[in-house]
Motif scaffolding. Structure first.
Motif, mmCIF file in Angstrom:
data_model
loop_
_atom_site.group_PDB
_atom_site.id
_atom_site.type_symbol
_atom_site.label_atom_id
_atom_site.label_comp_id
_atom_site.label_asym_id
_atom_site.label_seq_id
_atom_site.Cartn_x
_atom_site.Cartn_y
_atom_site.Cartn_z
ATOM 1 N N GLU A 152 -60.422 79.488 27.705
ATOM 2 C CA GLU A 152 -60.108 80.355 26.563
ATOM 3 C C GLU A 152 -60.346 81.819 26.933
ATOM 4 O OE1 GLU A 152 -61.030 80.630 21.789
ATOM 5 O OE2 GLU A 152 -62.523 79.667 23.087
ATOM 6 N N ASN A 158 -55.877 78.163 23.689
ATOM 7 C CA ASN A 158 -56.329 78.619 22.373
ATOM 8 C C ASN A 158 -56.960 77.431 21.674
ATOM 9 O OD1 ASN A 158 -55.316 81.415 22.258
ATOM 10 N ND2 ASN A 158 -53.331 80.416 22.506
ATOM 11 N N LYS A 159 -57.627 77.705 20.571
ATOM 12 C CA LYS A 159 -58.220 76.612 19.809
ATOM 13 C C LYS A 159 -57.973 76.831 18.331
ATOM 14 C CE LYS A 159 -62.840 78.614 19.661
ATOM 15 N NZ LYS A 159 -64.171 78.562 20.207
ATOM 16 N N GLU A 160 -58.005 75.708 17.611
ATOM 17 C CA GLU A 160 -57.783 75.724 16.174
ATOM 18 C C GLU A 160 -58.663 74.631 15.557
ATOM 19 O OE1 GLU A 160 -53.984 75.220 13.141
ATOM 20 O OE2 GLU A 160 -53.763 74.689 15.246
ATOM 21 N N LYS A 162 -59.371 71.814 13.070
ATOM 22 C CA LYS A 162 -58.644 70.848 12.241
ATOM 23 C C LYS A 162 -59.629 69.787 11.774
ATOM 24 C CE LYS A 162 -54.232 71.219 14.693
ATOM 25 N NZ LYS A 162 -53.249 70.488 15.521
ATOM 26 N N TRP A 166 -62.711 71.236 16.678
ATOM 27 C CA TRP A 166 -61.919 72.191 17.455
ATOM 28 C C TRP A 166 -60.877 71.424 18.271
ATOM 29 C CZ3 TRP A 166 -61.655 76.946 16.173
ATOM 30 C CH2 TRP A 166 -62.754 77.642 15.683
ATOM 31 N N ASN A 167 -59.631 71.877 18.148
ATOM 32 C CA ASN A 167 -58.523 71.328 18.932
ATOM 33 C C ASN A 167 -58.015 72.431 19.841
ATOM 34 O OD1 ASN A 167 -57.286 68.496 17.773
ATOM 35 N ND2 ASN A 167 -58.599 69.572 16.339
#
Length: 169
Positions: A152, A158-160, A162, A166-167
């Protein structure tokens, strides 16, 4: 080198080399070209860069720090490294370069797992370490999360969040 010479003890320059631990230091004897590196550099195995919170409670970027600390070692003239474990390292420049390459190889392996559809640190850890996952959970997750932070930091993933997880993509 950035302000390392201002800290001295018994003829040794003292400088920070975070990575394995955020507060790790080394002792460098310029006249002998000796470096006492603690657990940053170990001859027969890569050092673990453990994730830990800093004084503000934020997670350190341990693998970023580990690589930067190894690169610092290349900026000084070292002939011998006294490690925290094992033998005295007699060809430290080659070993430092090997360890830096190993970080990038490992990071690329993780990146390829993400590209293949794995998106969580747990999923990556379970695939990569299978039967060792539960027995060595802290070490494994520390590595996986640290490498994901490294990717990253480099802008490669990138991360999100959900559903509380963290995905990575």
């Amino acid at each position: 080198m950035e302000n390392f010479e201002k800290y001295k003890l018994f003829g040794f320059d003292i400088f920070n080399i975070p990575g394995h631990a955020p507060d790790q230091v080394s002792f460098y004897h310029k006249e002998c070209n000796w470096l006492f590196a603690g657990d940053l550099l170990i001859e027969n195995l890569p050092s673990n860069a453990f994730i830990e919170p800093n004084v503000d409670g934020n997670r350190t970027k341990s693998w970023v720090q580990q690589k930067q600390s190894l690169e610092k070692c290349l900026s000084i003239d070292i002939e011998l490294v006294f490690s925290g474990h094992g033998n005295i390292i007699e060809n430290p420049v080659k070993l430092v370069n090997d360890r830096i390459k190993e970080i990038d190889i490992k990071a690329n392996n993780y990146l390829n797992m993400i590209k293949s559809g794995l998106s969580t640190a747990s999923g990556i850890a379970q695939l990569r370490y299978q039967g060792k996952y539960e027995k060595h959970f802290f070490n494994i997750m520390s590595e996986v999360i640290g490498i994901l932070d490294y990717l990253e930091f480099q802008g490669k993933i990138n991360k999100e969040m959900k559903k509380g997880i963290w995905n990575f993509y």
